[in-house]
Every structure is written in C-alpha cells, then in structure tokens.
Enzyme design. Structure first.
Site, PDB file in Angstrom:
ATOM      1  N   HIS A 189      52.221  35.799  47.991  1.00 20.13           N
ATOM      2  CA  HIS A 189      52.274  34.379  48.428  1.00 20.13           C
ATOM      3  C   HIS A 189      53.623  34.036  49.084  1.00 20.13           C
ATOM      4  O   HIS A 189      54.386  33.216  48.579  1.00 20.13           O
ATOM      5  CB  HIS A 189      51.986  33.430  47.256  1.00 20.13           C
ATOM      6  CG  HIS A 189      51.467  32.087  47.711  1.00 20.13           C
ATOM      7  ND1 HIS A 189      50.606  31.306  46.983  1.00 20.13           N
ATOM      8  CD2 HIS A 189      51.711  31.383  48.851  1.00 20.13           C
ATOM      9  CE1 HIS A 189      50.334  30.186  47.638  1.00 20.13           C
ATOM     10  NE2 HIS A 189      50.997  30.205  48.781  1.00 20.13           N
ATOM     11  N   ARG A 209      44.458  29.725  50.488  1.00 15.20           N
ATOM     12  CA  ARG A 209      44.454  29.683  49.031  1.00 15.20           C
ATOM     13  C   ARG A 209      43.463  30.725  48.537  1.00 15.20           C
ATOM     14  O   ARG A 209      42.396  30.909  49.141  1.00 15.20           O
ATOM     15  CB  ARG A 209      44.055  28.299  48.508  1.00 15.20           C
ATOM     16  CG  ARG A 209      45.143  27.220  48.630  1.00 15.20           C
ATOM     17  CD  ARG A 209      46.347  27.480  47.707  1.00 15.20           C
ATOM     18  NE  ARG A 209      47.376  26.448  47.793  1.00 15.20           N
ATOM     19  CZ  ARG A 209      48.434  26.486  48.604  1.00 15.20           C
ATOM     20  NH1 ARG A 209      48.618  27.508  49.421  1.00 15.20           N
ATOM     21  NH2 ARG A 209      49.318  25.499  48.598  1.00 15.20           N
ATOM     22  N   GLU A 252      46.755  33.673  40.767  1.00 15.29           N
ATOM     23  CA  GLU A 252      48.132  34.140  40.936  1.00 15.29           C
ATOM     24  C   GLU A 252      48.923  33.956  39.650  1.00 15.29           C
ATOM     25  O   GLU A 252      48.756  32.924  38.998  1.00 15.29           O
ATOM     26  CB  GLU A 252      48.796  33.361  42.079  1.00 15.29           C
ATOM     27  CG  GLU A 252      48.113  33.621  43.409  1.00 15.29           C
ATOM     28  CD  GLU A 252      48.636  32.757  44.546  1.00 15.29           C
ATOM     29  OE1 GLU A 252      49.703  32.140  44.403  1.00 15.29           O
ATOM     30  OE2 GLU A 252      47.958  32.714  45.580  1.00 15.29           O
TER      31      GLU A 252
END
Ligand code: GLV
Ligand code: GLV
Length: 328
Positions: free
Chosen positions: A289, A242, A271
């Site tokens: 991602h 993360r 993000e």
C-alpha cells in the site's frame, strides 16, 4: 479554551507545523508511536478533541465520534479514500469529514503504471530469480513477458487517478477503454483518447485492467471468479484502489491456473495480511500500500489535512470536504 487536535500517527512535519502555528504546540497531540494506534488508545485519545487527523487504517465510526464528544468538529483523513470513516454518522453529528484528493493523483498513477510494467515484464520474478543465484545464461525463452506498447488498457473507474493512468498510456501507444458510472465529457475523452465501454467489453478486450474506483458496496468484489474467466489469459490486473474491490481467493486461483497472466497489487482485503494463495504466485507483484508514498506527496497530504482542520476550526470552508452539507 484553544481547540485541540489529535493526530493518530506521526505524519510529515510540515502539516504538524501548520497545526502548531494555528493552535499552539500544547494543543496539537500527535500519537507517539509510529504504528497503527490501538482501538483503546484511539478512543482515549479523541476525548474532548476538536479535530481528529486519522490515517486510512483507523476505523472512525460513531463510537469514536461519541468518545470525542460534542467538541469534535472535523475529521481530516490523511488519504483520498475515506471508506474507513462512517461519513453518515459524522454528518448526523455535524462533523465535517475531509480527505486529500488531487495531490496524490499522479503519484498513485505512477505506482499503478510501475505495477503494470512489473507484472507484464515479470520484473519481480526476474529479480528474485537473479538474486537467488539461479541465472545461468541468456536464454531465448527466459522470462518472457507481455508487451505493453500498442496493447489495450482497460480502466475501471475513470476519476482523477484513472484519467492520469490514461494519460500515461498515450506514451505507450495504447488503446484506452474504461468503465465508470459517469461518462467523461467529449473533450476529455478526446484528449485522453479513451472510449467508454460496458464491463463485458472491458473484461474481454483489455490486455491490462487497472482499478481506480473508490470502495463502495457496489464496487466490493467487482472482480471475482466470473470476471477473471471473462478476461484474456494474457491479461494483467492492477489494483491500487482498495483491496476488497477484488476477491483475493478468486484472484489467487486465476493466477495459479493461468486464467490470467499476472497481477500487480498495492492493496489487499485484510491489510497487512496477504492471502497465502497470492503469496505463492510468482506472477503476483505485491507491494505494501505505497500508492501515495513519495516524499513530495506525503508532505502535500500532511499540509492538506492540516489546512482542512484549520479551515473548519476557523469557520471557513475547508478545501476538501466530503460532506459539505454540514458546513453551516
Ligand atoms: C491511499 O490509499 C489513499 O486513499 O490516500
Ligand atoms: C482520486 O483522486 C480519484 O478521484 O481518482
């Protein structure tokens, strides 16, 4: 009345079919747009639902649970990480929270490995150079990267994905060291040829550090200016966990000044925004991602999230509950 499921974004079909088989077509509501659902649509969409299937960019807090009302029995995250869900609030309300561990372990380790090689061998930078028409000739000193085989891999967080990363390192004859709150049992350490070390050793001895921890208060900004200073100037940092585990501004600075050699990132603090300092670094490999993004794995995640919902609604034990204390 039949239970109703709300899916916040279109997901691979197989999971939706499982839900439709269990509850009927009219009771499975899938958000139409293939983009993140707005807060407003989320709050409206959950009202009166029995089950919610969110994705990792949806913030599922107490307000969402209360908007759903007392019918809500399960939140089945379409991800292994569940930092987007207020699990305590769910537990207080007797709502089961489930995730999708296991199925994405090797797929995510494959991506982390790709980033490791791409960063070490300057593949992104090389490709940009070639495509820009700048390649004039073979050069003895053109695009020199760093060897991967025989080097030391440091794994930060030795869960399923960290261990899958360690297995891959054996094929490259790497030494593997790791940090984790827990030590692996002796058999696993032996099989993976991995040694638990303290964080100082991990930072100073690793040629590659790959992050595989969950996002928790104690892992937030685990990598910042001080950690980059402690790393080798030839080292690469890989993050597929993360974003907020890494202080991006500090990383951009470390990459720019050569405090470390390169980084490969799949996840970011905010993000889909990327720190402009990272964007400016040729030695940052940046992908959007995609850790679990294979046809096979996203399909399995879809089935798994659906199976978790079906189990909870039927009063059975869901395969992947993160707050099992709510299961009566
Ligand atoms: C992806 O980031 C996941 O947690 O599944
Ligand atoms: C996730 O699957 C992990 O435990 O690494």
């Amino acid at each position: 009345m039949s239970p109703v499921v709300f899916v916040t974004r279109p997901i691979p079909d197989n999971g939706v079919r499982l839900l439709v088989d269990a509850f009927g077509e009219e009771n499975v509501v899938v958000s139409k747009n293939d983009c993140p659902i707005s807060r407003e649509d989320l709050l409206a969409g959950v009202v009166g639902k029995d089950a919610l299937l969110p994705i990792l960019t949806d913030t599922i807090d107490a307000a969402v649970m209360d908007a759903a009302g007392p019918s809500l029995k399960v939140i089945a995250n379409y991800a292994v990480g569940y930092n987007n869900i207020d699990v305590d609030a769910a537990t207080e309300r007797g709502i089961a929270v489930t995730n999708t561990p296991g199925v994405l372990t090797d797929t995510t380790a494959d991506l982390a490995w790709s980033l490791l090689m791409t960063a070490g061998r300057r593949i992104g930078e090389s490709e940009r150079y070639l495509r820009a028409g700048r390649w004039q000739s073979w050069g003895p000193q053109l695009m020199l990267g760093t060897d991967i085989h025989g080097k030391t891999l440091g794994i930060f967080g030795m869960g399923r994905i960290g261990q899958a990363m360690a297995r891959r390192a054996q094929g490259f004859g790497m030494r593997v060291i790791y940090t984790d709150a827990n030590r692996l049992d002796a058999l696993s350490e032996k099989a993976l040829q991995a040694t638990k070390v303290d964080i100082r050793t991990l930072l100073s001895e690793s040629d590659f550090i790959s992050i595989h921890c969950p996002l928790l208060p104690e892992t937030t900004y685990a990598f910042g200016a001080e950690e980059f200073r402690a790393m080798k100037p030839t080292a690469c940092l890989i993050n597929t966990s993360r974003g907020p585990v890494v202080d991006e501004a500090a990383l951009a600075n470390a990459l720019r000044t050569g405090e470390i050699f390169a980084a490969g990132l799949d996840v970011y603090e905010e993000e889909p925004a990327i720190h402009p300092g990272l964007m400016a670094c040729e030695n940052a490999v940046l992908v959007p991602h995609i850790g679990s993004a294979t046809v096979e794995t996203r399909g399995k995640m879809s089935e798994m999230a659906a199976a978790n919902i079906v189990a909870v609604i039927k009063g059975e034990t869901p395969p992947n509950c993160v707050n099992p204390e709510v299961l009566g």
